[in-house]
Design a protein around this motif. Structure first.
Motif, PDB file in Angstrom:
ATOM      1  N   THR A   1      16.953 -30.544 -55.099  1.00 66.47           N
ATOM      2  CA  THR A   1      16.828 -31.930 -54.658  1.00 66.47           C
ATOM      3  C   THR A   1      16.555 -31.992 -53.162  1.00 66.47           C
ATOM      4  O   THR A   1      17.241 -31.333 -52.372  1.00 66.47           O
ATOM      5  CB  THR A   1      18.126 -32.716 -54.969  1.00 66.47           C
ATOM      6  OG1 THR A   1      18.411 -32.606 -56.352  1.00 66.47           O
ATOM      7  CG2 THR A   1      17.989 -34.173 -54.591  1.00 66.47           C
TER       8      THR A   1
ATOM      9  N   SER B   1      14.115 -26.429 -63.395  1.00 67.34           N
ATOM     10  CA  SER B   1      13.655 -27.379 -64.412  1.00 67.34           C
ATOM     11  C   SER B   1      13.693 -28.811 -63.900  1.00 67.34           C
ATOM     12  O   SER B   1      13.080 -29.692 -64.477  1.00 67.34           O
ATOM     13  CB  SER B   1      14.500 -27.258 -65.683  1.00 67.34           C
ATOM     14  OG  SER B   1      15.853 -27.529 -65.400  1.00 67.34           O
ATOM     15  N   LYS B   2      14.425 -29.042 -62.804  1.00 65.94           N
ATOM     16  CA  LYS B   2      14.505 -30.385 -62.236  1.00 65.94           C
ATOM     17  C   LYS B   2      14.277 -30.300 -60.732  1.00 65.94           C
ATOM     18  O   LYS B   2      15.054 -29.691 -60.008  1.00 65.94           O
ATOM     19  CB  LYS B   2      15.854 -31.021 -62.530  1.00 65.94           C
ATOM     20  CG  LYS B   2      15.952 -32.439 -62.032  1.00 65.94           C
ATOM     21  CD  LYS B   2      17.262 -33.090 -62.412  1.00 65.94           C
ATOM     22  CE  LYS B   2      17.284 -34.515 -61.914  1.00 65.94           C
ATOM     23  NZ  LYS B   2      18.565 -35.146 -62.166  1.00 65.94           N
TER      24      LYS B   2
ATOM     25  N   SER C   1      13.650 -32.850 -57.574  1.00 71.89           N
ATOM     26  CA  SER C   1      13.753 -34.265 -57.219  1.00 71.89           C
ATOM     27  C   SER C   1      13.458 -34.499 -55.747  1.00 71.89           C
ATOM     28  O   SER C   1      13.879 -33.721 -54.888  1.00 71.89           O
ATOM     29  CB  SER C   1      15.170 -34.772 -57.486  1.00 71.89           C
ATOM     30  OG  SER C   1      15.514 -34.613 -58.820  1.00 71.89           O
TER      31      SER C   1
ATOM     32  N   ASP D   1      18.434 -24.194 -61.132  1.00 72.50           N
ATOM     33  CA  ASP D   1      17.730 -25.038 -62.093  1.00 72.50           C
ATOM     34  C   ASP D   1      17.479 -26.444 -61.550  1.00 72.50           C
ATOM     35  O   ASP D   1      16.614 -27.152 -62.016  1.00 72.50           O
ATOM     36  CB  ASP D   1      18.447 -25.093 -63.441  1.00 72.50           C
ATOM     37  CG  ASP D   1      19.844 -25.674 -63.363  1.00 72.50           C
ATOM     38  OD1 ASP D   1      20.236 -26.185 -62.299  1.00 72.50           O
ATOM     39  OD2 ASP D   1      20.555 -25.609 -64.376  1.00 72.50           O
ATOM     40  N   THR D   2      18.229 -26.845 -60.520  1.00 71.92           N
ATOM     41  CA  THR D   2      18.076 -28.178 -59.950  1.00 71.92           C
ATOM     42  C   THR D   2      17.911 -28.072 -58.447  1.00 71.92           C
ATOM     43  O   THR D   2      18.733 -27.485 -57.754  1.00 71.92           O
ATOM     44  CB  THR D   2      19.309 -29.048 -60.267  1.00 71.92           C
ATOM     45  OG1 THR D   2      19.495 -29.097 -61.677  1.00 71.92           O
ATOM     46  CG2 THR D   2      19.139 -30.450 -59.727  1.00 71.92           C
TER      47      THR D   2
ATOM     48  N   SER E   1      20.940 -28.943 -52.931  1.00 69.85           N
ATOM     49  CA  SER E   1      20.593 -30.274 -52.481  1.00 69.85           C
ATOM     50  C   SER E   1      20.459 -30.248 -50.962  1.00 69.85           C
ATOM     51  O   SER E   1      21.323 -29.720 -50.261  1.00 69.85           O
ATOM     52  CB  SER E   1      21.674 -31.268 -52.897  1.00 69.85           C
ATOM     53  OG  SER E   1      21.354 -32.557 -52.433  1.00 69.85           O
TER      54      SER E   1
ATOM     55  N   LYS F   1      22.521 -25.193 -58.369  1.00 71.04           N
ATOM     56  CA  LYS F   1      22.110 -26.499 -57.847  1.00 71.04           C
ATOM     57  C   LYS F   1      22.061 -26.453 -56.326  1.00 71.04           C
ATOM     58  O   LYS F   1      23.008 -26.033 -55.682  1.00 71.04           O
ATOM     59  CB  LYS F   1      23.079 -27.580 -58.301  1.00 71.04           C
ATOM     60  CG  LYS F   1      23.037 -27.814 -59.793  1.00 71.04           C
ATOM     61  CD  LYS F   1      24.012 -28.875 -60.215  1.00 71.04           C
ATOM     62  CE  LYS F   1      24.023 -29.165 -61.681  1.00 71.04           C
ATOM     63  NZ  LYS F   1      23.457 -28.274 -62.597  1.00 71.04           N
TER      64      LYS F   1
END
Length: 127
Positions: A98, A117-118, A120, A95-96, A77, A75
């Motif tokens: 942001t 997959s995500k 944002s 996978d994420t 961010s 992750k």
């Protein structure tokens, strides 16, 4: 450096030098919300095999290959104003992703990140 597990970067730290934490066992990297630019130089966290959590809550400029071979990062961010250098990240585990503000993403910055997959963006995000 092998004993550091969590690195929290606060207001007064403005730069992490080239290769400074490479091959260390850091597991997470967190920043404060000071609003001051943090500069992470080329290969600063290269080959940190245990690094899994990276949260930038302040403006950041990330150099080339800064997090290359950090295979456990899942992750990511970014706060406001991120400049992400060439080949900065290459973890297949991400996978994420942001973005909470403006970001400049250079060529290949997320090469080999095939499991995202995500993705944002908040209302203020500009890519």
């Amino acid at each position: 450096m092998d004993t550091i597990k969590s690195l929290v970067i606060e207001y007064n730290k403005l730069e992490i030098n080239k290769g400074y934490f490479n091959n260390s066992s850091i597991k997470e990297l967190l920043t404060d919300t000071s609003g001051r630019l943090l500069s992470i130089k080329d290969s600063a966290f290269y080959n940190c095999k245990q690094l899994s959590k990276v949260l930038f809550n302040r403006p950041v400029e990330i150099g080339e290959n800064a997090f290359k071979n950090c295979e456990k990062i899942s992750k990511l961010s970014f706060g406001n104003n991120a400049i992400i250098g060439k080949f900065a990240f290459n973890s297949r585990m991400i996978d994420t992703l942001t973005f909470n503000g403006k970001a400049e993403i250079r060529k290949g910055a997320f090469s080999n990140c095939k499991n995202i997959s995500k993705l944002s963006f908040n209302k203020d995000a500009v890519i």
